[in-house]
Design a protein around this motif. Structure first.
Motif, PDB file in Angstrom:
ATOM      1  N   GLN A 148       5.697  60.165 -25.918  1.00  0.00           N
ATOM      2  CA  GLN A 148       4.895  60.688 -25.128  1.00  0.00           C
ATOM      3  C   GLN A 148       5.504  60.239 -23.275  1.00  0.00           C
ATOM      4  N   ILE A 149       6.683  61.273 -23.504  1.00  0.00           N
ATOM      5  CA  ILE A 149       7.098  60.677 -22.112  1.00  0.00           C
ATOM      6  C   ILE A 149       8.324  62.558 -21.949  1.00  0.00           C
ATOM      7  N   ILE A 150       7.418  63.604 -22.489  1.00  0.00           N
ATOM      8  CA  ILE A 150       8.462  64.951 -22.066  1.00  0.00           C
ATOM      9  C   ILE A 150       7.996  65.559 -20.836  1.00  0.00           C
ATOM     10  N   ASP A 151       6.822  65.339 -20.168  1.00  0.00           N
ATOM     11  CA  ASP A 151       6.756  65.597 -18.601  1.00  0.00           C
ATOM     12  C   ASP A 151       8.011  64.503 -17.332  1.00  0.00           C
ATOM     13  N   SER A 152       8.115  63.453 -17.941  1.00  0.00           N
ATOM     14  CA  SER A 152       8.911  62.515 -17.268  1.00  0.00           C
ATOM     15  C   SER A 152      10.235  62.784 -17.414  1.00  0.00           C
ATOM     16  N   ILE A 153      10.317  62.611 -18.568  1.00  0.00           N
ATOM     17  CA  ILE A 153      11.487  62.907 -19.157  1.00  0.00           C
ATOM     18  C   ILE A 153      12.554  64.817 -18.199  1.00  0.00           C
ATOM     19  N   ARG A 154      11.628  65.523 -18.403  1.00  0.00           N
ATOM     20  CA  ARG A 154      11.604  67.091 -17.862  1.00  0.00           C
ATOM     21  C   ARG A 154      12.150  66.712 -16.391  1.00  0.00           C
ATOM     22  N   ASN A 155      11.137  66.242 -15.962  1.00  0.00           N
ATOM     23  CA  ASN A 155      11.324  66.367 -14.015  1.00  0.00           C
ATOM     24  C   ASN A 155      12.440  65.298 -13.768  1.00  0.00           C
ATOM     25  N   LYS A 156      12.903  64.172 -14.161  1.00  0.00           N
ATOM     26  CA  LYS A 156      13.729  63.861 -13.723  1.00  0.00           C
ATOM     27  C   LYS A 156      14.876  64.215 -14.471  1.00  0.00           C
ATOM     28  N   VAL A 157      15.321  64.822 -15.668  1.00  0.00           N
ATOM     29  CA  VAL A 157      16.719  65.632 -16.192  1.00  0.00           C
ATOM     30  C   VAL A 157      16.855  66.211 -15.176  1.00  0.00           C
ATOM     31  N   PHE A 158      15.798  67.616 -16.076  1.00  0.00           N
ATOM     32  CA  PHE A 158      15.855  69.131 -15.271  1.00  0.00           C
ATOM     33  C   PHE A 158      15.933  69.461 -13.348  1.00  0.00           C
ATOM     34  N   ASN A 159      15.162  68.604 -12.837  1.00  0.00           N
ATOM     35  CA  ASN A 159      15.552  68.776 -10.998  1.00  0.00           C
ATOM     36  C   ASN A 159      16.202  67.343 -10.623  1.00  0.00           C
ATOM     37  N   LYS A 160      16.899  66.667 -11.498  1.00  0.00           N
ATOM     38  CA  LYS A 160      18.224  65.970 -10.634  1.00  0.00           C
ATOM     39  C   LYS A 160      19.588  66.786 -11.244  1.00  0.00           C
ATOM     40  N   GLY A 161      19.604  66.816 -12.705  1.00  0.00           N
ATOM     41  CA  GLY A 161      20.898  67.021 -13.624  1.00  0.00           C
ATOM     42  C   GLY A 161      21.190  68.274 -13.869  1.00  0.00           C
ATOM     43  N   LEU A 162      20.160  69.416 -13.590  1.00  0.00           N
ATOM     44  CA  LEU A 162      21.188  70.999 -13.994  1.00  0.00           C
ATOM     45  C   LEU A 162      22.072  71.084 -13.045  1.00  0.00           C
ATOM     46  N   SER A 163      23.151  71.832 -13.647  1.00  0.00           N
ATOM     47  CA  SER A 163      24.358  71.861 -12.487  1.00  0.00           C
ATOM     48  C   SER A 163      23.996  73.523 -11.800  1.00  0.00           C
ATOM     49  N   SER A 164      24.685  73.960 -10.637  1.00  0.00           N
ATOM     50  CA  SER A 164      23.954  75.296 -10.134  1.00  0.00           C
ATOM     51  C   SER A 164      23.841  75.915 -11.180  1.00  0.00           C
ATOM     52  N   GLU A 165      25.181  76.673 -11.801  1.00  0.00           N
ATOM     53  CA  GLU A 165      25.226  77.800 -12.404  1.00  0.00           C
ATOM     54  C   GLU A 165      24.609  77.447 -13.717  1.00  0.00           C
ATOM     55  N   GLY A 166      23.424  76.357 -14.011  1.00  0.00           N
ATOM     56  CA  GLY A 166      22.877  76.432 -15.110  1.00  0.00           C
ATOM     57  C   GLY A 166      23.252  76.483 -16.312  1.00  0.00           C
ATOM     58  N   LEU A 167      24.817  75.947 -16.568  1.00  0.00           N
ATOM     59  CA  LEU A 167      25.112  75.430 -17.866  1.00  0.00           C
ATOM     60  C   LEU A 167      25.340  74.538 -18.323  1.00  0.00           C
ATOM     61  N   SER A 168      24.834  73.258 -17.222  1.00  0.00           N
ATOM     62  CA  SER A 168      25.285  72.229 -17.595  1.00  0.00           C
ATOM     63  C   SER A 168      24.082  71.474 -17.387  1.00  0.00           C
ATOM     64  N   VAL A 169      23.765  69.870 -17.903  1.00  0.00           N
ATOM     65  CA  VAL A 169      22.952  69.113 -17.168  1.00  0.00           C
ATOM     66  C   VAL A 169      23.158  67.695 -17.845  1.00  0.00           C
ATOM     67  N   SER A 170      23.425  66.826 -16.835  1.00  0.00           N
ATOM     68  CA  SER A 170      23.820  65.504 -17.289  1.00  0.00           C
ATOM     69  C   SER A 170      22.548  64.868 -16.747  1.00  0.00           C
ATOM     70  N   PHE A 171      22.088  63.573 -17.814  1.00  0.00           N
ATOM     71  CA  PHE A 171      21.819  62.515 -17.606  1.00  0.00           C
ATOM     72  C   PHE A 171      21.904  61.588 -17.952  1.00  0.00           C
ATOM     73  N   LEU A 172      21.603  60.506 -17.151  1.00  0.00           N
ATOM     74  CA  LEU A 172      21.361  58.819 -17.431  1.00  0.00           C
ATOM     75  C   LEU A 172      20.628  58.321 -18.010  1.00  0.00           C
ATOM     76  N   LEU A 173      20.831  57.225 -19.855  1.00  0.00           N
ATOM     77  CA  LEU A 173      19.621  57.005 -20.241  1.00  0.00           C
ATOM     78  C   LEU A 173      19.945  55.339 -20.408  1.00  0.00           C
ATOM     79  N   ASN A 174      18.591  54.437 -20.590  1.00  0.00           N
ATOM     80  CA  ASN A 174      19.203  53.088 -20.255  1.00  0.00           C
ATOM     81  C   ASN A 174      19.353  52.598 -21.219  1.00  0.00           C
ATOM     82  N   LYS A 175      20.779  51.681 -21.485  1.00  0.00           N
ATOM     83  CA  LYS A 175      20.581  50.935 -22.257  1.00  0.00           C
ATOM     84  C   LYS A 175      20.519  50.596 -23.553  1.00  0.00           C
ATOM     85  N   GLN A 176      18.878  49.142 -22.733  1.00  0.00           N
ATOM     86  CA  GLN A 176      18.276  48.415 -22.917  1.00  0.00           C
ATOM     87  C   GLN A 176      17.419  48.641 -23.626  1.00  0.00           C
ATOM     88  N   ALA A 177      16.623  49.911 -23.385  1.00  0.00           N
ATOM     89  CA  ALA A 177      15.511  50.485 -23.617  1.00  0.00           C
ATOM     90  C   ALA A 177      15.808  51.403 -24.849  1.00  0.00           C
TER      91      ALA A 177
END
Length: 159
Positions: free
Chosen positions: A72-101
């Motif tokens: 139940q973390i759709i909003d949390s992930i979307r806010n972190k990924v979409f707001n930070k990782g989306l490229s300026s042209e909107g063709l790629s998104v990059s984000f990190l995931l915690n290895k331990q989790a």
């Protein structure tokens, strides 16, 4: 067409099998390759043991899609990924995931780069419309944490 690239650095203090399990537990059917590393990372003061990488299509994200809903973390992930990782042209998104989790089957986006690195995810689309459809499938708009509309994987790559 959606393309997904996953990579993680494995350090000498880590159990390589645990890092491989962490990545495999989040990404459906991923085939990982080891790449040796010959350089030292001065800011971390330790040399990586090796990198693991894997590539594929939209199907790699199937398990991640389900885990995001289970936790139940759709909003949390979307806010972190979409707001930070989306490229300026909107063709790629990059984000990190915690290895331990990830090792315990939980997708978690760290607040910052972790000392021994994270799982790096890069998703590319052929058009900004396709990227928008990807977000509608993977991280839809919710109300009180529940998706307003759920779409299938076939919706994403529909032209």
């Amino acid at each position: 067409m959606i393309s997904v690239k996953i990579s993680a650095t494995v350090y000498p203090t880590e159990d390589p099998e645990k890092v491989i399990k962490a990545v495999s537990d989040l990404f459906t059917g991923i085939e990982l390759q080891k790449e040796n590393v010959d350089t030292k990372e001065p800011e971390k003061g330790v040399s990586p043991f090796f990198h693991i990488t894997g590539e594929g299509g939209l199907d790699l994200l199937y398990t991640l899609h389900g885990l995001i809903r289970r936790e139940q973390i759709i909003d949390s992930i979307r806010n972190k990924v979409f707001n930070k990782g989306l490229s300026s042209e909107g063709l790629s998104v990059s984000f990190l995931l915690n290895k331990q989790a990830a090792f315990v089957g939980v997708p978690s986006v760290p607040a910052e780069e972790e000392p021994l690195g994270s799982i790096e995810v890069t998703i590319r689309a052929d058009s900004s419309e396709e990227m928008e459809r990807l977000f509608e499938w993977l991280l839809p708009i919710t109300e009180e944490g529940v998706p307003l509309v759920e779409v299938g994987m076939d919706y994403v790559e529909r032209g």
